[in-house]
Scaffold this motif. Structure first.
Motif, PDB file in Angstrom:
ATOM      1  N   TYR A 103       0.825  -1.214   0.000  1.00  0.00           N
ATOM      2  CA  TYR A 103       0.000   0.000   0.000  1.00  0.00           C
ATOM      3  C   TYR A 103       0.861   1.266   0.000  1.00  0.00           C
ATOM      4  O   TYR A 103       0.524   2.254  -0.633  1.00  0.00           O
ATOM      5  CB  TYR A 103      -0.930  -0.002   1.225  1.00  0.00           C
ATOM      6  CG  TYR A 103      -1.949  -1.102   1.185  1.00  0.00           C
ATOM      7  CD1 TYR A 103      -3.191  -0.918   0.578  1.00  0.00           C
ATOM      8  CD2 TYR A 103      -1.682  -2.347   1.732  1.00  0.00           C
ATOM      9  CE1 TYR A 103      -4.134  -1.944   0.525  1.00  0.00           C
ATOM     10  CE2 TYR A 103      -2.611  -3.381   1.681  1.00  0.00           C
ATOM     11  CZ  TYR A 103      -3.831  -3.163   1.080  1.00  0.00           C
ATOM     12  OH  TYR A 103      -4.754  -4.182   1.026  1.00  0.00           O
ATOM     13  N   HIS A 154      -4.784   2.479  -6.376  1.00  0.00           N
ATOM     14  CA  HIS A 154      -5.963   2.369  -5.516  1.00  0.00           C
ATOM     15  C   HIS A 154      -7.070   1.518  -6.140  1.00  0.00           C
ATOM     16  O   HIS A 154      -8.021   1.131  -5.457  1.00  0.00           O
ATOM     17  CB  HIS A 154      -6.508   3.774  -5.190  1.00  0.00           C
ATOM     18  CG  HIS A 154      -7.205   4.443  -6.338  1.00  0.00           C
ATOM     19  ND1 HIS A 154      -6.522   5.238  -7.246  1.00  0.00           N
ATOM     20  CD2 HIS A 154      -8.512   4.427  -6.748  1.00  0.00           C
ATOM     21  CE1 HIS A 154      -7.385   5.693  -8.154  1.00  0.00           C
ATOM     22  NE2 HIS A 154      -8.596   5.216  -7.874  1.00  0.00           N
ATOM     23  N   PHE A 156      -6.662  -1.487  -7.180  1.00  0.00           N
ATOM     24  CA  PHE A 156      -6.292  -2.894  -7.053  1.00  0.00           C
ATOM     25  C   PHE A 156      -6.397  -3.353  -5.599  1.00  0.00           C
ATOM     26  O   PHE A 156      -6.343  -2.558  -4.666  1.00  0.00           O
ATOM     27  CB  PHE A 156      -4.853  -3.109  -7.539  1.00  0.00           C
ATOM     28  CG  PHE A 156      -4.653  -2.808  -9.001  1.00  0.00           C
ATOM     29  CD1 PHE A 156      -4.797  -3.805  -9.944  1.00  0.00           C
ATOM     30  CD2 PHE A 156      -4.323  -1.526  -9.423  1.00  0.00           C
ATOM     31  CE1 PHE A 156      -4.618  -3.535 -11.287  1.00  0.00           C
ATOM     32  CE2 PHE A 156      -4.146  -1.242 -10.763  1.00  0.00           C
ATOM     33  CZ  PHE A 156      -4.298  -2.253 -11.703  1.00  0.00           C
ATOM     34  N   SER A 157      -6.527  -4.656  -5.439  1.00  0.00           N
ATOM     35  CA  SER A 157      -6.524  -5.264  -4.105  1.00  0.00           C
ATOM     36  C   SER A 157      -5.093  -5.349  -3.586  1.00  0.00           C
ATOM     37  O   SER A 157      -4.128  -5.086  -4.325  1.00  0.00           O
ATOM     38  CB  SER A 157      -7.134  -6.667  -4.165  1.00  0.00           C
ATOM     39  OG  SER A 157      -6.299  -7.528  -4.929  1.00  0.00           O
ATOM     40  N   GLY A 158      -4.943  -5.756  -2.313  1.00  0.00           N
ATOM     41  CA  GLY A 158      -3.604  -5.857  -1.732  1.00  0.00           C
ATOM     42  C   GLY A 158      -2.730  -6.856  -2.458  1.00  0.00           C
ATOM     43  O   GLY A 158      -1.546  -6.596  -2.733  1.00  0.00           O
ATOM     44  N   GLN A 160      -2.977  -7.821  -5.580  1.00  0.00           N
ATOM     45  CA  GLN A 160      -2.643  -7.292  -6.904  1.00  0.00           C
ATOM     46  C   GLN A 160      -1.571  -6.210  -6.798  1.00  0.00           C
ATOM     47  O   GLN A 160      -0.684  -6.114  -7.654  1.00  0.00           O
ATOM     48  CB  GLN A 160      -3.895  -6.740  -7.569  1.00  0.00           C
ATOM     49  CG  GLN A 160      -4.884  -7.812  -8.011  1.00  0.00           C
ATOM     50  CD  GLN A 160      -6.172  -7.221  -8.543  1.00  0.00           C
ATOM     51  OE1 GLN A 160      -6.715  -6.251  -7.989  1.00  0.00           O
ATOM     52  NE2 GLN A 160      -6.684  -7.779  -9.635  1.00  0.00           N
ATOM     53  N   ARG A 161      -1.655  -5.406  -5.745  1.00  0.00           N
ATOM     54  CA  ARG A 161      -0.621  -4.371  -5.564  1.00  0.00           C
ATOM     55  C   ARG A 161       0.748  -5.003  -5.332  1.00  0.00           C
ATOM     56  O   ARG A 161       1.764  -4.497  -5.829  1.00  0.00           O
ATOM     57  CB  ARG A 161      -0.981  -3.479  -4.378  1.00  0.00           C
ATOM     58  CG  ARG A 161      -2.203  -2.619  -4.600  1.00  0.00           C
ATOM     59  CD  ARG A 161      -2.395  -1.663  -3.448  1.00  0.00           C
ATOM     60  NE  ARG A 161      -3.736  -1.091  -3.462  1.00  0.00           N
ATOM     61  CZ  ARG A 161      -4.133  -0.129  -2.658  1.00  0.00           C
ATOM     62  NH1 ARG A 161      -3.307   0.378  -1.769  1.00  0.00           N
ATOM     63  NH2 ARG A 161      -5.359   0.348  -2.719  1.00  0.00           N
ATOM     64  N   ASP A 187      -3.876 -11.218   3.075  1.00  0.00           N
ATOM     65  CA  ASP A 187      -4.712 -12.280   3.631  1.00  0.00           C
ATOM     66  C   ASP A 187      -4.045 -13.626   3.415  1.00  0.00           C
ATOM     67  O   ASP A 187      -3.257 -13.810   2.469  1.00  0.00           O
ATOM     68  CB  ASP A 187      -6.087 -12.285   2.960  1.00  0.00           C
ATOM     69  CG  ASP A 187      -6.891 -11.021   3.279  1.00  0.00           C
ATOM     70  OD1 ASP A 187      -6.592 -10.398   4.311  1.00  0.00           O
ATOM     71  OD2 ASP A 187      -7.786 -10.675   2.489  1.00  0.00           O
ATOM     72  N   ILE A 190      -4.328 -15.165  -0.020  1.00  0.00           N
ATOM     73  CA  ILE A 190      -3.537 -14.448  -1.028  1.00  0.00           C
ATOM     74  C   ILE A 190      -2.047 -14.718  -0.817  1.00  0.00           C
ATOM     75  O   ILE A 190      -1.268 -14.740  -1.777  1.00  0.00           O
ATOM     76  CB  ILE A 190      -3.820 -12.937  -0.968  1.00  0.00           C
ATOM     77  CG1 ILE A 190      -5.326 -12.677  -1.107  1.00  0.00           C
ATOM     78  CG2 ILE A 190      -3.065 -12.198  -2.054  1.00  0.00           C
ATOM     79  CD1 ILE A 190      -5.925 -13.209  -2.400  1.00  0.00           C
TER      80      ILE A 190
END
Length: 352
Positions: A103, A154, A156-158, A160-161, A187, A190
């Protein structure tokens, strides 16, 4: 044996502690204090330990994001410890860092294309098909849609980032990647995807990893060898199987006892070792063996003599006067351990 791709020798980083108007130095935080290990081409070495033990600082020292206080970092036979920024810049193509937090490590004002394409522009690298096509190919390689080129972080998900961060790392086809807790902010479901991606990329691109983590389950899955750190020092270094099946340092044994066992039927088979007290401050670490203040095996010698990191079994290095799993120790090392035990039974003093 071939020469190591990376050799870390007695690496140190002491952050000064100042006081008063004139910033007079009154001490130093010994974040990394004499770390040594080799990394060979194509392997993955895991660097584990509690928060604050110096893992991340070690990774940043290797990549020269911060300047070392002492020791040496040798990459492909070149001593880069005090190399000037102008000389080390070309070497950064071969040494890259995956940051912990997906992030905060991506600029929210830049598109994915700009983020992943930045290494090409910074290093002045030209590509046959252009930077955009190269970036789109890299995005596809890490499991992202090439059409995401013009999107912002922003969106994208965590997970994907983190893939975007990995794509940026791969842009210049590095030889060595330092992965600083690459899945700790994700998570659990992921995490497995990202770990599997790192393994696939290693096999496909012939990468070498130093994986920094506190999750011993992740390290066991991805690493060939594991180094355990405590208060700025490596206390145990061994291949994955030896370390997990027969840990020799009491601290390693305590860490492994805290790893959850998935099978409910076998959760009572392992005794949980609960360490007493808090982790000492690196500003004023305990003398000699730094773990002796929390170790249930500590004797007088542990307070007066620092145990060196020595090979007690083939490929298994330990810094402990009274190691665990004595049946695994080689004969010459076992004789020294026996002398320590004998001396401990007839101590000349007591631990204060």
């Amino acid at each position: 044996m071939s020469e190591p791709l990376l050799s870390v020798q007695g690496l140190e980083k002491h952050f000064p502690v100042t006081k008063g108007l004139f910033k007079r130095q009154v001490g130093a935080v010994r974040a990394v204090d004499g770390v040594s290990f080799d990394v060979f081409k194509g392997e993955t070495i895991g660097l584990v330990g509690e928060s604050g033990c110096g893992k991340t600082t070690t990774g940043r020292l290797i990549t020269r994001l911060i300047e070392p206080t002492g020791g040496k970092v040798v990459f492909e036979g070149n001593d880069i410890t005090h190399m000037s920024q102008s000389r080390i810049r070309p070497l950064r193509r071969d040494m890259q860092l995956i940051f912990q937090d997906p992030y905060s490590s991506l600029n929210p004002r830049h598109t994915v294309g700009a983020i992943v394409g930045a290494p090409f522009r910074i290093q002045g690298v030209k590509t046959e098909q252009g930077i955009k096509k190269e970036v789109q190919d890299i995005l596809a390689l890490v499991g992202l849609n090439p059409e995401h080129y013009n999107r912002y972080p922003h969106e994208f998900s965590g997970g994907q980032r983190q893939r975007i961060g990995i794509a940026r790392t791969l842009a210049l086809k590095p030889k060595l990647i330092i992965a600083d807790e690459p899945v700790s902010a994700l998570d659990v479901s992921i995490q497995a995807q990202v770990v599997n991606l790192l393994e696939d990329l290693q096999n496909e691109l012939d990468l070498t990893y130093v994986v920094i983590a506190h999750d011993l389950s992740v390290v066991r899955h991805i690493s060939d060898r594991v180094a355990v750190m405590y208060l700025g020092k490596i206390v145990e270094l061994a291949d994955r199987k030896s370390l997990y099946d027969a840990p020799m340092h009491p601290y390693t044994n305590a860490l492994l006892s805290a790893v959850p066992i998935p099978d409910v039927k076998h959760r009572g088979d392992r005794e949980r070792i609960r360490l007493q007290g808090d982790v000492p401050s690196p500003l004023n670490p305990p003398p000699a063996c730094r773990f002796h203040t929390r170790c249930w095996k500590a004797q007088v010698v542990c307070k007066t003599e620092e145990p060196p990191l020595v090979e007690l079994a083939p490929g298994h290095q330990v810094a402990c006067h009274f190691p665990e799993n004595a049946d695994k120790i080689s004969a010459p090392a076992a004789a020294k351990v026996a002398r320590n035990v004998q001396d401990a039974q007839h101590p000349k003093g007591t631990i204060a």
